[in-house]
Design a protein around this motif. Structure first.
Motif, PDB file in Angstrom:
ATOM      1  N   LEU A  48       0.833  -1.192   0.000  1.00 34.33           N
ATOM      2  CA  LEU A  48       0.000   0.000   0.000  1.00 34.33           C
ATOM      3  C   LEU A  48       0.869   1.242   0.000  1.00 34.33           C
ATOM      4  O   LEU A  48       1.914   1.277   0.652  1.00 34.33           O
ATOM      5  CB  LEU A  48      -0.878   0.047   1.250  1.00 34.33           C
ATOM      6  CG  LEU A  48      -2.092  -0.836   1.275  1.00 34.33           C
ATOM      7  CD1 LEU A  48      -2.788  -0.712   2.630  1.00 34.33           C
ATOM      8  CD2 LEU A  48      -3.049  -0.472   0.173  1.00 34.33           C
ATOM      9  N   GLN A  65       0.712   8.356  11.425  1.00 37.35           N
ATOM     10  CA  GLN A  65      -0.692   8.087  11.148  1.00 37.35           C
ATOM     11  C   GLN A  65      -1.561   9.281  11.552  1.00 37.35           C
ATOM     12  O   GLN A  65      -2.553   9.579  10.899  1.00 37.35           O
ATOM     13  CB  GLN A  65      -1.126   6.831  11.890  1.00 37.35           C
ATOM     14  CG  GLN A  65      -2.512   6.373  11.532  1.00 37.35           C
ATOM     15  CD  GLN A  65      -2.843   5.020  12.130  1.00 37.35           C
ATOM     16  OE1 GLN A  65      -2.071   4.444  12.879  1.00 37.35           O
ATOM     17  NE2 GLN A  65      -3.997   4.504  11.791  1.00 37.35           N
ATOM     18  N   TYR A  68      -1.725  11.718   8.768  1.00 42.39           N
ATOM     19  CA  TYR A  68      -2.521  11.123   7.699  1.00 42.39           C
ATOM     20  C   TYR A  68      -4.013  11.308   7.953  1.00 42.39           C
ATOM     21  O   TYR A  68      -4.782  11.631   7.055  1.00 42.39           O
ATOM     22  CB  TYR A  68      -2.144   9.643   7.603  1.00 42.39           C
ATOM     23  CG  TYR A  68      -3.018   8.780   6.750  1.00 42.39           C
ATOM     24  CD1 TYR A  68      -2.958   8.858   5.365  1.00 42.39           C
ATOM     25  CD2 TYR A  68      -3.891   7.869   7.330  1.00 42.39           C
ATOM     26  CE1 TYR A  68      -3.752   8.040   4.572  1.00 42.39           C
ATOM     27  CE2 TYR A  68      -4.679   7.053   6.549  1.00 42.39           C
ATOM     28  CZ  TYR A  68      -4.607   7.139   5.175  1.00 42.39           C
ATOM     29  OH  TYR A  68      -5.390   6.348   4.399  1.00 42.39           O
ATOM     30  N   HIS A  73     -10.409  11.527   2.984  1.00 39.59           N
ATOM     31  CA  HIS A  73     -10.027  10.298   2.302  1.00 39.59           C
ATOM     32  C   HIS A  73     -11.025   9.878   1.231  1.00 39.59           C
ATOM     33  O   HIS A  73     -12.229  10.024   1.405  1.00 39.59           O
ATOM     34  CB  HIS A  73      -9.895   9.154   3.313  1.00 39.59           C
ATOM     35  CG  HIS A  73      -8.809   9.364   4.300  1.00 39.59           C
ATOM     36  ND1 HIS A  73      -7.746   8.520   4.409  1.00 39.59           N
ATOM     37  CD2 HIS A  73      -8.596  10.346   5.209  1.00 39.59           C
ATOM     38  CE1 HIS A  73      -6.930   8.961   5.356  1.00 39.59           C
ATOM     39  NE2 HIS A  73      -7.430  10.068   5.845  1.00 39.59           N
ATOM     40  N   SER A  85     -10.844  -1.498   0.733  1.00 36.28           N
ATOM     41  CA  SER A  85     -10.570  -0.465   1.738  1.00 36.28           C
ATOM     42  C   SER A  85     -11.050  -0.822   3.144  1.00 36.28           C
ATOM     43  O   SER A  85     -10.567  -0.249   4.121  1.00 36.28           O
ATOM     44  CB  SER A  85     -11.234   0.852   1.317  1.00 36.28           C
ATOM     45  OG  SER A  85     -10.746   1.298   0.085  1.00 36.28           O
ATOM     46  N   TYR A  88      -8.895  -1.076   6.439  1.00 33.63           N
ATOM     47  CA  TYR A  88      -8.176   0.125   6.856  1.00 33.63           C
ATOM     48  C   TYR A  88      -9.116   1.203   7.386  1.00 33.63           C
ATOM     49  O   TYR A  88      -8.672   2.201   7.945  1.00 33.63           O
ATOM     50  CB  TYR A  88      -7.354   0.668   5.684  1.00 33.63           C
ATOM     51  CG  TYR A  88      -6.512  -0.426   5.078  1.00 33.63           C
ATOM     52  CD1 TYR A  88      -5.369  -0.885   5.727  1.00 33.63           C
ATOM     53  CD2 TYR A  88      -6.892  -1.056   3.894  1.00 33.63           C
ATOM     54  CE1 TYR A  88      -4.629  -1.925   5.204  1.00 33.63           C
ATOM     55  CE2 TYR A  88      -6.146  -2.092   3.366  1.00 33.63           C
ATOM     56  CZ  TYR A  88      -5.015  -2.530   4.027  1.00 33.63           C
ATOM     57  OH  TYR A  88      -4.285  -3.564   3.513  1.00 33.63           O
ATOM     58  N   TYR A  89     -10.415   1.003   7.195  1.00 38.23           N
ATOM     59  CA  TYR A  89     -11.418   1.984   7.623  1.00 38.23           C
ATOM     60  C   TYR A  89     -12.573   1.282   8.337  1.00 38.23           C
ATOM     61  O   TYR A  89     -13.732   1.567   8.091  1.00 38.23           O
ATOM     62  CB  TYR A  89     -11.953   2.754   6.406  1.00 38.23           C
ATOM     63  CG  TYR A  89     -10.894   3.568   5.712  1.00 38.23           C
ATOM     64  CD1 TYR A  89     -10.625   4.869   6.114  1.00 38.23           C
ATOM     65  CD2 TYR A  89     -10.160   3.026   4.668  1.00 38.23           C
ATOM     66  CE1 TYR A  89      -9.639   5.620   5.482  1.00 38.23           C
ATOM     67  CE2 TYR A  89      -9.173   3.766   4.036  1.00 38.23           C
ATOM     68  CZ  TYR A  89      -8.921   5.056   4.448  1.00 38.23           C
ATOM     69  OH  TYR A  89      -7.939   5.788   3.827  1.00 38.23           O
ATOM     70  N   ASN A  90     -12.248   0.372   9.237  1.00 44.99           N
ATOM     71  CA  ASN A  90     -13.289  -0.455   9.848  1.00 44.99           C
ATOM     72  C   ASN A  90     -13.676  -0.012  11.259  1.00 44.99           C
ATOM     73  O   ASN A  90     -14.210  -0.790  12.023  1.00 44.99           O
ATOM     74  CB  ASN A  90     -12.878  -1.926   9.832  1.00 44.99           C
ATOM     75  CG  ASN A  90     -11.627  -2.175  10.641  1.00 44.99           C
ATOM     76  OD1 ASN A  90     -11.037  -1.258  11.187  1.00 44.99           O
ATOM     77  ND2 ASN A  90     -11.225  -3.433  10.730  1.00 44.99           N
ATOM     78  N   THR A  94     -11.792   6.139  11.840  1.00 44.38           N
ATOM     79  CA  THR A  94     -11.251   6.192  10.481  1.00 44.38           C
ATOM     80  C   THR A  94     -12.353   6.437   9.457  1.00 44.38           C
ATOM     81  O   THR A  94     -12.144   7.147   8.481  1.00 44.38           O
ATOM     82  CB  THR A  94     -10.472   4.910  10.140  1.00 44.38           C
ATOM     83  OG1 THR A  94     -11.314   3.775  10.346  1.00 44.38           O
ATOM     84  CG2 THR A  94      -9.220   4.783  10.992  1.00 44.38           C
ATOM     85  N   LEU A 120      -5.369   5.307   0.114  1.00 42.45           N
ATOM     86  CA  LEU A 120      -4.475   4.152   0.186  1.00 42.45           C
ATOM     87  C   LEU A 120      -4.735   3.313  -1.054  1.00 42.45           C
ATOM     88  O   LEU A 120      -5.874   2.917  -1.302  1.00 42.45           O
ATOM     89  CB  LEU A 120      -4.771   3.309   1.424  1.00 42.45           C
ATOM     90  CG  LEU A 120      -4.488   3.916   2.776  1.00 42.45           C
ATOM     91  CD1 LEU A 120      -4.956   2.978   3.869  1.00 42.45           C
ATOM     92  CD2 LEU A 120      -3.026   4.231   2.922  1.00 42.45           C
ATOM     93  N   LEU A 143       2.515   1.724   8.736  1.00 42.51           N
ATOM     94  CA  LEU A 143       1.488   0.723   8.452  1.00 42.51           C
ATOM     95  C   LEU A 143       2.121  -0.541   7.892  1.00 42.51           C
ATOM     96  O   LEU A 143       2.962  -0.467   7.001  1.00 42.51           O
ATOM     97  CB  LEU A 143       0.493   1.295   7.426  1.00 42.51           C
ATOM     98  CG  LEU A 143      -0.658   0.410   6.979  1.00 42.51           C
ATOM     99  CD1 LEU A 143      -1.633   0.201   8.127  1.00 42.51           C
ATOM    100  CD2 LEU A 143      -1.380   1.063   5.810  1.00 42.51           C
ATOM    101  N   ASN A 145       2.004  -2.922   5.398  1.00 47.26           N
ATOM    102  CA  ASN A 145       1.270  -2.674   4.154  1.00 47.26           C
ATOM    103  C   ASN A 145       1.550  -3.658   3.034  1.00 47.26           C
ATOM    104  O   ASN A 145       1.418  -3.315   1.874  1.00 47.26           O
ATOM    105  CB  ASN A 145       1.540  -1.249   3.686  1.00 47.26           C
ATOM    106  CG  ASN A 145       3.002  -1.021   3.378  1.00 47.26           C
ATOM    107  OD1 ASN A 145       3.826  -1.913   3.524  1.00 47.26           O
ATOM    108  ND2 ASN A 145       3.338   0.173   2.944  1.00 47.26           N
TER     109      ASN A 145
END
Length: 169
Positions: A48, A65, A68, A73, A85, A88-90, A94, A120, A143, A145
């Motif tokens: 990533l 982070q 970021y 996003h 995605s 990373y966005y759960n 985020t 990402l 991360l 990644n």
């Protein structure tokens, strides 16, 4: 060799059933289907990266982070486990930074190139599209990644001539 490919971008949690009932012959993605009646073949390793527009006014070399998550996003749809995605966005913290959910990673890249959003993206996709879309690519040292891309199919399609041909490539 008498094989016709129909390529579609499919993002839903029904992919396993579509493979099982042969609505799809195979799936290529970053998710390994870990069920006893499915097979997965590793295709390649990727990582990533963070992408932003070359004209983005605030993006510097990413070191944390926290920096970021001050930005807005763009992501591929967050509709469950089949979304690239989603992992990373759960969580709510985020997810609140997500301002755009696209139908594909390509639509995410297009939006990022025209806005001050960031995303990402797999490095191979970012590198292939950065010159055309005027994108900046940064690593993500904070991360873990690494990504593996898989070719996945249900056992019912294991002897399909098209699948056999594709796996030999």
């Amino acid at each position: 060799p008498g094989v016709t490919l129909n390529i579609e971008s499919v993002i839903n949690d029904n992919i396993e059933n579509q493979l099982r009932y042969q609505e799809l012959s195979f799936a290529i993605g970053y998710r390994c289907i870990e069920r006893s009646d499915f097979y997965n073949q590793r295709l390649f390793e990727d990582e990533l990266v963070l992408v932003s527009s070359l004209s983005h006014p605030r993006i510097q070399k990413q070191t944390s982070q926290a920096y970021y998550f001050k930005e807005k996003h763009a992501v591929e749809r967050l509709n469950g486990q089949s979304s690239f995605s989603f992992p990373y966005y759960n969580n709510p913290e985020t997810q609140e930074k997500v301002c755009y959910q696209g139908a594909s990673l390509m639509s995410v890249l297009e939006i990022v190139s025209q806005t001050e959003m960031i995303a990402l993206i797999p490095k191979s996709l970012a590198v292939a599209n950065a010159p055309r879309l005027q994108l900046k690519i940064d690593s993500l040292p904070w991360l873990s990644n690494k990504l593996t891309s898989y070719l996945s199919w249900h056992e019912s399609a294991g002897k399909d001539n098209g699948n056999l041909w594709l796996k030999e490539l």
